[in-house]
Write a protein that holds these residues in place. Structure first.
Motif, PDB file in Angstrom:
ATOM      1  N   TYR A  35       0.838  -1.191   0.000  1.00 21.31           N
ATOM      2  CA  TYR A  35       0.000   0.000   0.000  1.00 21.31           C
ATOM      3  C   TYR A  35       0.879   1.250   0.000  1.00 21.31           C
ATOM      4  O   TYR A  35       2.015   1.234   0.472  1.00 21.31           O
ATOM      5  CB  TYR A  35      -0.868   0.047   1.261  1.00 21.31           C
ATOM      6  CG  TYR A  35      -2.027  -0.924   1.295  1.00 21.31           C
ATOM      7  CD1 TYR A  35      -1.854  -2.219   1.798  1.00 21.31           C
ATOM      8  CD2 TYR A  35      -3.285  -0.542   0.853  1.00 21.31           C
ATOM      9  CE1 TYR A  35      -2.921  -3.098   1.852  1.00 21.31           C
ATOM     10  CE2 TYR A  35      -4.358  -1.424   0.902  1.00 21.31           C
ATOM     11  CZ  TYR A  35      -4.168  -2.693   1.400  1.00 21.31           C
ATOM     12  OH  TYR A  35      -5.233  -3.560   1.451  1.00 21.31           O
ATOM     13  N   GLN A  37       0.494   5.387   1.259  1.00 26.12           N
ATOM     14  CA  GLN A  37      -0.346   6.316   1.998  1.00 26.12           C
ATOM     15  C   GLN A  37       0.183   7.730   1.860  1.00 26.12           C
ATOM     16  O   GLN A  37       1.350   8.002   2.131  1.00 26.12           O
ATOM     17  CB  GLN A  37      -0.414   5.925   3.479  1.00 26.12           C
ATOM     18  CG  GLN A  37      -1.398   6.741   4.288  1.00 26.12           C
ATOM     19  CD  GLN A  37      -1.530   6.236   5.713  1.00 26.12           C
ATOM     20  OE1 GLN A  37      -0.625   5.639   6.263  1.00 26.12           O
ATOM     21  NE2 GLN A  37      -2.681   6.471   6.334  1.00 26.12           N
ATOM     22  N   GLY A  42      -6.142   7.512   3.602  1.00 24.96           N
ATOM     23  CA  GLY A  42      -5.965   6.112   3.929  1.00 24.96           C
ATOM     24  C   GLY A  42      -5.019   5.444   2.945  1.00 24.96           C
ATOM     25  O   GLY A  42      -4.735   5.989   1.873  1.00 24.96           O
TER      26      GLY A  42
ATOM     27  N   CYS B  23     -18.609   3.899   9.106  1.00 27.25           N
ATOM     28  CA  CYS B  23     -17.945   3.462   7.872  1.00 27.25           C
ATOM     29  C   CYS B  23     -18.972   2.874   6.917  1.00 27.25           C
ATOM     30  O   CYS B  23     -19.713   1.953   7.277  1.00 27.25           O
ATOM     31  CB  CYS B  23     -16.892   2.414   8.206  1.00 27.25           C
ATOM     32  SG  CYS B  23     -16.145   1.618   6.756  1.00 27.25           S
ATOM     33  N   CYS B  91     -11.044   2.415   8.226  1.00 26.48           N
ATOM     34  CA  CYS B  91     -11.960   1.337   7.902  1.00 26.48           C
ATOM     35  C   CYS B  91     -11.579   0.823   6.514  1.00 26.48           C
ATOM     36  O   CYS B  91     -11.178   1.601   5.644  1.00 26.48           O
ATOM     37  CB  CYS B  91     -13.382   1.895   7.917  1.00 26.48           C
ATOM     38  SG  CYS B  91     -14.620   0.852   7.149  1.00 26.48           S
ATOM     39  N   ALA B  92     -11.677  -0.479   6.320  1.00 23.05           N
ATOM     40  CA  ALA B  92     -11.372  -1.069   5.021  1.00 23.05           C
ATOM     41  C   ALA B  92     -12.458  -2.070   4.670  1.00 23.05           C
ATOM     42  O   ALA B  92     -12.966  -2.777   5.539  1.00 23.05           O
ATOM     43  CB  ALA B  92     -10.015  -1.764   5.059  1.00 23.05           C
ATOM     44  N   SER B  93     -12.811  -2.137   3.399  1.00 24.84           N
ATOM     45  CA  SER B  93     -13.809  -3.117   2.991  1.00 24.84           C
ATOM     46  C   SER B  93     -13.259  -4.007   1.899  1.00 24.84           C
ATOM     47  O   SER B  93     -12.332  -3.631   1.171  1.00 24.84           O
ATOM     48  CB  SER B  93     -15.102  -2.429   2.535  1.00 24.84           C
ATOM     49  OG  SER B  93     -14.969  -1.847   1.245  1.00 24.84           O
ATOM     50  N   SER B  94     -13.833  -5.196   1.794  1.00 26.52           N
ATOM     51  CA  SER B  94     -13.395  -6.161   0.798  1.00 26.52           C
ATOM     52  C   SER B  94     -14.545  -7.053   0.399  1.00 26.52           C
ATOM     53  O   SER B  94     -15.386  -7.411   1.231  1.00 26.52           O
ATOM     54  CB  SER B  94     -12.253  -7.011   1.367  1.00 26.52           C
ATOM     55  OG  SER B  94     -11.915  -8.043   0.479  1.00 26.52           O
ATOM     56  N   TYR B 101      -7.786  -5.138   0.417  1.00 22.67           N
ATOM     57  CA  TYR B 101      -8.749  -4.312   1.127  1.00 22.67           C
ATOM     58  C   TYR B 101      -8.648  -2.879   0.646  1.00 22.67           C
ATOM     59  O   TYR B 101      -7.558  -2.353   0.449  1.00 22.67           O
ATOM     60  CB  TYR B 101      -8.474  -4.373   2.634  1.00 22.67           C
ATOM     61  CG  TYR B 101      -8.856  -5.692   3.253  1.00 22.67           C
ATOM     62  CD1 TYR B 101      -7.983  -6.774   3.231  1.00 22.67           C
ATOM     63  CD2 TYR B 101     -10.105  -5.860   3.840  1.00 22.67           C
ATOM     64  CE1 TYR B 101      -8.343  -7.995   3.782  1.00 22.67           C
ATOM     65  CE2 TYR B 101     -10.467  -7.075   4.392  1.00 22.67           C
ATOM     66  CZ  TYR B 101      -9.588  -8.132   4.363  1.00 22.67           C
ATOM     67  OH  TYR B 101      -9.947  -9.336   4.897  1.00 22.67           O
ATOM     68  N   THR B 102      -9.781  -2.226   0.475  1.00 25.97           N
ATOM     69  CA  THR B 102      -9.833  -0.815   0.098  1.00 25.97           C
ATOM     70  C   THR B 102     -10.103   0.001   1.345  1.00 25.97           C
ATOM     71  O   THR B 102     -11.102  -0.238   2.037  1.00 25.97           O
ATOM     72  CB  THR B 102     -10.942  -0.559  -0.937  1.00 25.97           C
ATOM     73  OG1 THR B 102     -10.700  -1.355  -2.100  1.00 25.97           O
ATOM     74  CG2 THR B 102     -10.951   0.915  -1.339  1.00 25.97           C
ATOM     75  N   PHE B 103      -9.219   0.938   1.622  1.00 23.94           N
ATOM     76  CA  PHE B 103      -9.340   1.751   2.826  1.00 23.94           C
ATOM     77  C   PHE B 103     -10.077   3.058   2.561  1.00 23.94           C
ATOM     78  O   PHE B 103     -10.013   3.623   1.461  1.00 23.94           O
ATOM     79  CB  PHE B 103      -7.954   2.086   3.378  1.00 23.94           C
ATOM     80  CG  PHE B 103      -7.315   0.959   4.143  1.00 23.94           C
ATOM     81  CD1 PHE B 103      -6.617  -0.031   3.472  1.00 23.94           C
ATOM     82  CD2 PHE B 103      -7.411   0.892   5.525  1.00 23.94           C
ATOM     83  CE1 PHE B 103      -6.024  -1.087   4.166  1.00 23.94           C
ATOM     84  CE2 PHE B 103      -6.825  -0.147   6.230  1.00 23.94           C
ATOM     85  CZ  PHE B 103      -6.129  -1.136   5.544  1.00 23.94           C
TER      86      PHE B 103
END
Lengths: 111, 112
Positions: A35, A37, A42, B23, B91-94, B101-103
């Motif tokens: 990643y 940042q 984020g 989130c 917060c991250a979702s997938s 994961y996308t933050f």
């Protein structure tokens, strides 16, 4: 908590130079993620690696999943000023949705 | 496609108070994870929810809790705030762990 050993902590390079950073662990990971940042934002996913030995590119970025599953590296070729930021490696172990992160590599690119 | 949305972006609270962060994951993503980021400890995993169930939990005290709603939106709550809780909460979702994961941009919490 558990963390990955990421190095170097910081890098100061000239525009156009290549960059290499890596992450190591004493534990095996099934997935390695890289990643970037930017300040106040984020982390943004750059590259995801799912198999030991896998080499994946995304433009000027190349990352590899170590054959032992305990390490990964990220290379950036021909760096440009917008590459400035903090780069994080993250690993996921089998049976868990938790990501373990390295402490980051802060990259500064001098024009 | 909208990204992960976190609200509020900034928050200042007093020691002893409680706080709730929100989130909204990417549409279709059912897994939501929360992380705390501080200069000293880096990114630390708090918990992960999938279909309204907590599947994984990090090593944080019970003052940190969360929940997920049927529309996959998630909230985390911190009670009895301490100065050391000042951090960027991400917060991250997938949709699948195979795709990373996308933050979100995070909520910057300052406890005074």
């Amino acid at each position: 908590g558990q963390q990955l050993n990421q190095s170097p902590q910081s890098m100061f390079i000239q525009e156009g130079e290549d960059v290499s950073m890596n992450c190591t662990s004493s534990s095996i990971f099934n997935t390695w993620l890289w990643y970037k940042q930017d300040p106040g934002e984020g982390p943004v996913l750059l590259i995801a690696l799912y198999k030991a030995g896998e080499l994946t590119s995304n433009g000027r970025l190349t990352a590899q999943f170590g054959i032992t599953r305990k390490d990964s590296f990220l290379n950036i070729s021909a760096s440009i000023p917008s590459d400035v930021g903090i780069y994080f490696c993250a690993g996921r172990q089998g049976g868990s949705e938790k990501l373990v992160f390295g402490k980051g590599t802060k990259l500064t690119v001098n024009p | 496609k909208a990204g992960v949305t976190q609200t509020p972006r900034y928050l200042i609270k007093t020691r002893g108070q409680q706080v709730t962060l929100s989130c909204s994951p990417i549409s279709g993503h059912r897994s939501v994870s929360w992380y705390q980021q501080t200069p000293g400890q880096g990114l630390q995993f708090l918990f992960e929810y999938f279909s309204e169930t907590q599947r994984n939990k990090g090593n944080f005290p019970g003052r940190f809790s969360g929940r997920q709603f049927s529309n996959s939106r998630s909230e985390m709550n911190v009670s009895t705030l301490e100065l050391g809780d000042s951090a960027l909460y991400l917060c991250a979702s997938s949709s699948s762990v195979s795709y990373g994961y996308t933050f979100g941009s995070g909520t910057r919490l300052t406890v005074v």
